[in-house]
Design a protein around this motif. Structure first.
Motif, short mmCIF file in Angstrom:
data_model
loop_
_atom_site.label_atom_id
_atom_site.label_comp_id
_atom_site.label_asym_id
_atom_site.label_seq_id
_atom_site.Cartn_x
_atom_site.Cartn_y
_atom_site.Cartn_z
N ARG A 1 0.77 -1.27 -0.02
CA ARG A 1 0.02 0.03 -0.03
C ARG A 1 0.77 1.35 -0.08
O ARG A 1 0.62 2.25 -0.87
N ALA A 2 1.93 1.26 0.83
CA ALA A 2 2.75 2.39 0.91
C ALA A 2 3.59 2.83 -0.51
O ALA A 2 3.49 3.91 -0.87
N ALA A 3 3.90 1.53 -1.07
CA ALA A 3 4.49 1.74 -2.19
C ALA A 3 3.40 2.34 -3.45
O ALA A 3 4.07 3.09 -4.17
N ARG A 4 2.45 1.77 -3.26
CA ARG A 4 1.49 2.46 -4.40
C ARG A 4 1.18 3.70 -4.13
O ARG A 4 0.86 4.53 -5.16
N LEU A 5 0.84 4.07 -3.01
CA LEU A 5 0.57 5.52 -2.41
C LEU A 5 1.55 6.39 -3.21
O LEU A 5 1.50 7.50 -3.49
N ASP B 1 -4.94 5.14 -12.78
CA ASP B 1 -6.05 4.22 -12.93
C ASP B 1 -5.38 2.91 -12.32
O ASP B 1 -6.13 2.20 -11.37
N THR B 2 -4.36 2.52 -12.85
CA THR B 2 -3.50 1.30 -12.54
C THR B 2 -3.29 1.26 -11.24
O THR B 2 -3.59 0.17 -10.46
N VAL B 3 -2.86 2.29 -10.82
CA VAL B 3 -2.25 2.36 -9.22
C VAL B 3 -3.33 2.28 -8.35
O VAL B 3 -3.42 1.41 -7.38
N ARG B 4 -4.78 2.86 -8.73
CA ARG B 4 -5.87 2.98 -7.93
C ARG B 4 -6.24 1.47 -7.76
O ARG B 4 -6.88 0.91 -6.76
N LEU C 1 -4.55 -0.56 -5.57
CA LEU C 1 -4.70 -0.12 -4.20
C LEU C 1 -5.93 -0.88 -3.68
O LEU C 1 -6.07 -1.24 -2.56
N ALA C 2 -7.04 -0.86 -4.62
CA ALA C 2 -8.38 -1.38 -4.29
C ALA C 2 -8.09 -3.04 -3.99
O ALA C 2 -8.56 -3.58 -3.07
N GLU C 3 -7.16 -3.66 -4.81
CA GLU C 3 -6.89 -5.05 -4.43
C GLU C 3 -6.13 -5.20 -3.17
O GLU C 3 -6.45 -6.23 -2.47
N VAL C 4 -5.39 -4.37 -2.87
CA VAL C 4 -4.51 -4.34 -1.62
C VAL C 4 -5.63 -4.14 -0.54
O VAL C 4 -5.50 -5.00 0.54
N GLU C 5 -6.58 -3.21 -0.58
CA GLU C 5 -7.52 -3.18 0.34
C GLU C 5 -8.43 -4.31 0.71
O GLU C 5 -8.72 -4.79 1.65
N ALA C 6 -8.63 -4.89 -0.48
CA ALA C 6 -9.29 -6.14 -0.59
C ALA C 6 -8.69 -7.31 0.02
O ALA C 6 -9.36 -8.14 1.00
N LEU D 1 3.39 -11.26 -4.85
CA LEU D 1 2.02 -10.51 -4.94
C LEU D 1 1.19 -10.71 -3.84
O LEU D 1 0.35 -11.60 -3.89
N PRO D 2 1.37 -10.01 -2.75
CA PRO D 2 0.71 -10.19 -1.47
C PRO D 2 -0.90 -9.83 -1.65
O PRO D 2 -1.64 -10.42 -0.76
N TYR D 3 -1.43 -9.44 -2.50
CA TYR D 3 -2.86 -8.91 -2.52
C TYR D 3 -3.29 -9.94 -3.84
O TYR D 3 -4.78 -9.64 -3.69
N THR D 4 -2.85 -10.83 -4.03
CA THR D 4 -3.52 -11.53 -5.22
C THR D 4 -4.50 -12.48 -4.58
O THR D 4 -4.33 -13.20 -3.47
N PRO D 5 -5.68 -12.75 -5.29
CA PRO D 5 -6.72 -13.36 -4.47
C PRO D 5 -6.98 -14.83 -5.45
O PRO D 5 -7.76 -15.54 -5.11
#
Length: 108
Positions: free
Chosen positions: A28-32, A55-58, A61-66, A94-98
Motif C-alpha cells: 500500500r505504501a509503495a502504491r501511494l 487508474d492502474t495504481v488505484r 490499491l483497491a486490490e490491496v484493500e480487499a 504478489l501479496p494482494y492476489t486472490p
C-alpha cells in the motif's frame, strides 16, 4: 555451506496474518508513493498516460484493500476460484492476489 549441501530450511505453507499485514502495508505504501509521484509529474507528462497510470495504481490499491479484508475474515491466502491455498512464494511476490497461478491464468 556448499552448493551440494541440501537446504534443510522448510518454507511455511501459509503466511501468518502478521506477515500478510506487513507485506500488504508495504505494498500500500509503495502504491501511494507511486500515485503521489504521478500526481507531482502530471504537469510535465502526457495527460492520457498519466490517467492510465493513476487508474492502474488505484486498481492495485483497491486490490490491496480487499486483501486486508481477506486477512480480517480469514480467507487470505485461499484462492477465490478453487479454494486451495495460494503458495507462499506467490504471496511473497504478489501479496494482494486472490488467485493461485492456474486460476489466474484461466481468468485472463
Amino acid at each position: 555451506m556448499s552448493l551440494d549441501t541440501p537446504r534443510t530450511e522448510t518454507r511455511p505453507e501459509r503466511l501468518t496474518a502478521h506477515e500478510a499485514l506487513q507485506r500488504l502495508e508495504h505494498e500500500r505504501a509503495a502504491r501511494l508513493t507511486q500515485l503521489h509521484a504521478i500526481v507531482e509529474a502530471a504537469p510535465d507528462a502526457e495527460e492520457q498516460v498519466m490517467c492510465t497510470q493513476k487508474d492502474t495504481v488505484r486498481r492495485v490499491l483497491a486490490e490491496v484493500e480487499a486483501a486486508f479484508a481477506r486477512v480480517q475474515d480469514g480467507s487470505y491466502g485461499v484462492c477465490r476460484t478453487c479454494s486451495r491455498p495460494i503458495p507462499v512464494e506467490r504471496l511473497e511476490i504478489l501479496p494482494y492476489t486472490p488467485f493461485c497461478v492456474p486460476c489466474q491464468r484461466n481468468a485472463a
